[in-house]
Design a protein around this motif. Structure first.
Motif, PDB file in Angstrom:
ATOM      1  N   ASP A  46       0.589  -1.282   0.129  1.00 38.97           N
ATOM      2  CA  ASP A  46      -0.069   0.120   0.045  1.00 38.97           C
ATOM      3  C   ASP A  46       0.933   1.437   0.064  1.00 38.97           C
ATOM      4  N   LEU A  47       2.215   1.071  -0.042  1.00 38.25           N
ATOM      5  CA  LEU A  47       3.015   2.379   0.062  1.00 38.25           C
ATOM      6  C   LEU A  47       3.103   3.192  -1.246  1.00 38.25           C
ATOM      7  N   PRO A  48       3.027   4.273  -1.380  1.00 37.80           N
ATOM      8  CA  PRO A  48       3.335   5.383  -0.031  1.00 37.80           C
ATOM      9  C   PRO A  48       2.007   5.636   0.566  1.00 37.80           C
ATOM     10  N   LEU A 120       2.223  16.427  -2.232  1.00 32.61           N
ATOM     11  CA  LEU A 120       1.810  15.883  -3.268  1.00 32.61           C
ATOM     12  C   LEU A 120       2.806  15.383  -4.208  1.00 32.61           C
ATOM     13  N   ARG A 121       3.854  16.079  -4.419  1.00 34.08           N
ATOM     14  CA  ARG A 121       5.079  15.777  -5.221  1.00 34.08           C
ATOM     15  C   ARG A 121       5.774  14.379  -4.463  1.00 34.08           C
ATOM     16  N   ALA A 122       5.828  14.457  -3.130  1.00 37.08           N
ATOM     17  CA  ALA A 122       6.680  13.355  -2.418  1.00 37.08           C
ATOM     18  C   ALA A 122       6.023  12.027  -2.735  1.00 37.08           C
ATOM     19  N   LEU A 123       4.416  12.119  -2.573  1.00 40.09           N
ATOM     20  CA  LEU A 123       3.625  10.885  -2.872  1.00 40.09           C
ATOM     21  C   LEU A 123       3.699  10.447  -4.175  1.00 40.09           C
ATOM     22  N   ARG A 124       3.784  11.326  -5.293  1.00 37.80           N
ATOM     23  CA  ARG A 124       4.166  10.701  -6.471  1.00 37.80           C
ATOM     24  C   ARG A 124       5.164  10.204  -6.840  1.00 37.80           C
ATOM     25  N   GLU A 125       6.217  10.647  -6.161  1.00 32.52           N
ATOM     26  CA  GLU A 125       7.502  10.129  -6.226  1.00 32.52           C
ATOM     27  C   GLU A 125       7.791   8.701  -5.462  1.00 32.52           C
ATOM     28  N   GLY A 126       6.825   8.245  -4.675  1.00 34.90           N
ATOM     29  CA  GLY A 126       6.864   7.205  -4.097  1.00 34.90           C
ATOM     30  C   GLY A 126       7.227   7.207  -2.625  1.00 34.90           C
ATOM     31  N   ARG A 152      -6.764  14.318  -2.913  1.00 37.88           N
ATOM     32  CA  ARG A 152      -6.234  14.789  -4.142  1.00 37.88           C
ATOM     33  C   ARG A 152      -5.032  13.732  -4.588  1.00 37.88           C
ATOM     34  N   SER A 153      -4.295  13.064  -4.039  1.00 36.16           N
ATOM     35  CA  SER A 153      -3.456  12.289  -4.192  1.00 36.16           C
ATOM     36  C   SER A 153      -3.884  10.982  -4.423  1.00 36.16           C
ATOM     37  N   GLY A 154      -4.858  10.401  -3.928  1.00 36.08           N
ATOM     38  CA  GLY A 154      -5.309   8.951  -4.044  1.00 36.08           C
ATOM     39  C   GLY A 154      -4.648   8.065  -3.361  1.00 36.08           C
ATOM     40  N   ARG A 155      -3.993   8.697  -2.257  1.00 32.40           N
ATOM     41  CA  ARG A 155      -3.278   7.746  -1.378  1.00 32.40           C
ATOM     42  C   ARG A 155      -3.778   7.744  -0.118  1.00 32.40           C
TER      43      ARG A 155
END
Length: 229
Positions: A46-48, A120-126, A152-155
């Motif tokens: 499930d990460l990130p 948001l950028r951090a989550l998209r980078e994993g 917004r991120s979907g995480r």
């Protein structure tokens, strides 16, 4: 004079490194309890994730990071925040310098909008992102920011709490605890909370209340674990 000294970069580095060393000593001298026991392996698919914690209860949470996984903590731009950021870096975590606010005009001042974009950028980078769920000066009341970030991120949001059997609770607004060494230390996690990307205001508010309830439950669980040991 003491306040000015605390803003000096050299002093902040010394205090930050000392804080990291102290927290590492707490971890290394304490019996460690993880709930659930297989958390590190179970969470990997499930990460990130967006790690939620309460203000004042966050000092031990770098030890909740699965080995080898990148995590960045959102930390205020204050002098105390700089010390925390240095300590987090020493414990293997990155940082995003921003903090939340209840009043819209305070968001820009505290770097909230920029922090949201960086998260948001951090989550998209994993990388997982750690955020205090409650807004400064209002303890144990979840703010909407963490829920909006999830939408917004979907995480998903992961409720987290850490505790030690031996600790000192301060009289600060956030009821901060000083965790003591030679103790029993627990990290408890709750079920993941998913927020739809098309969530309206009513769904955002429902998710905010869900996060708040989950954080209270997982905090209670963390302290139950150390009292039983």
């Amino acid at each position: 004079m003491l306040k000015r000294a605390g803003r000096a970069p050299a002093v902040q580095r010394v205090i930050g490194k000392a804080l990291a060393g102290y927290l590492q000593m707490v971890r290394s001298t304490s019996t460690f309890v993880l709930d659930p026991p297989d958390f590190f392996d179970a969470i990997r698919p499930d990460l990130p994730v967006i790690c939620a914690m309460w203000h004042g209860q966050h000092f031990l949470l770098p030890f909740a990071r699965p080995p080898g996984h990148e995590a960045r903590a959102m930390i205020s731009k204050s002098a105390d925040g700089e010390i925390n950021a240095i300590a987090a870096r020493c414990l293997g975590m990155g940082s995003i310098r921003a903090s939340g606010a209840h009043k819209p005009h305070q968001v820009a001042k505290r770097g909230g909008a920029r922090g949201f974009i960086e998260a948001l950028r951090a989550l998209r980078e994993g990388a997982s992102v750690s955020i205090t769920a409650d807004v400064p000066k209002v303890s144990r009341v979840a703010g909407p920011g963490i829920v909006q970030l999830a939408a917004r991120s979907g995480r998903p949001i992961l409720p987290l709490a850490a505790a030690t059997r031996w600790h000192i609770t301060l009289g600060s607004w956030d009821r901060a605890t000083i965790n003591l060494p030679f103790s029993t230390m627990s990290i408890a996690t709750g079920p993941l909370i998913h927020v739809p990307q098309d969530a309206d205001e009513a769904r955002i508010e429902a998710a905010r209340l869900e996060v708040e309830a989950a954080m209270n439950a997982v905090t209670k669980r963390a302290y139950e674990l150390v009292r039983r040991a």
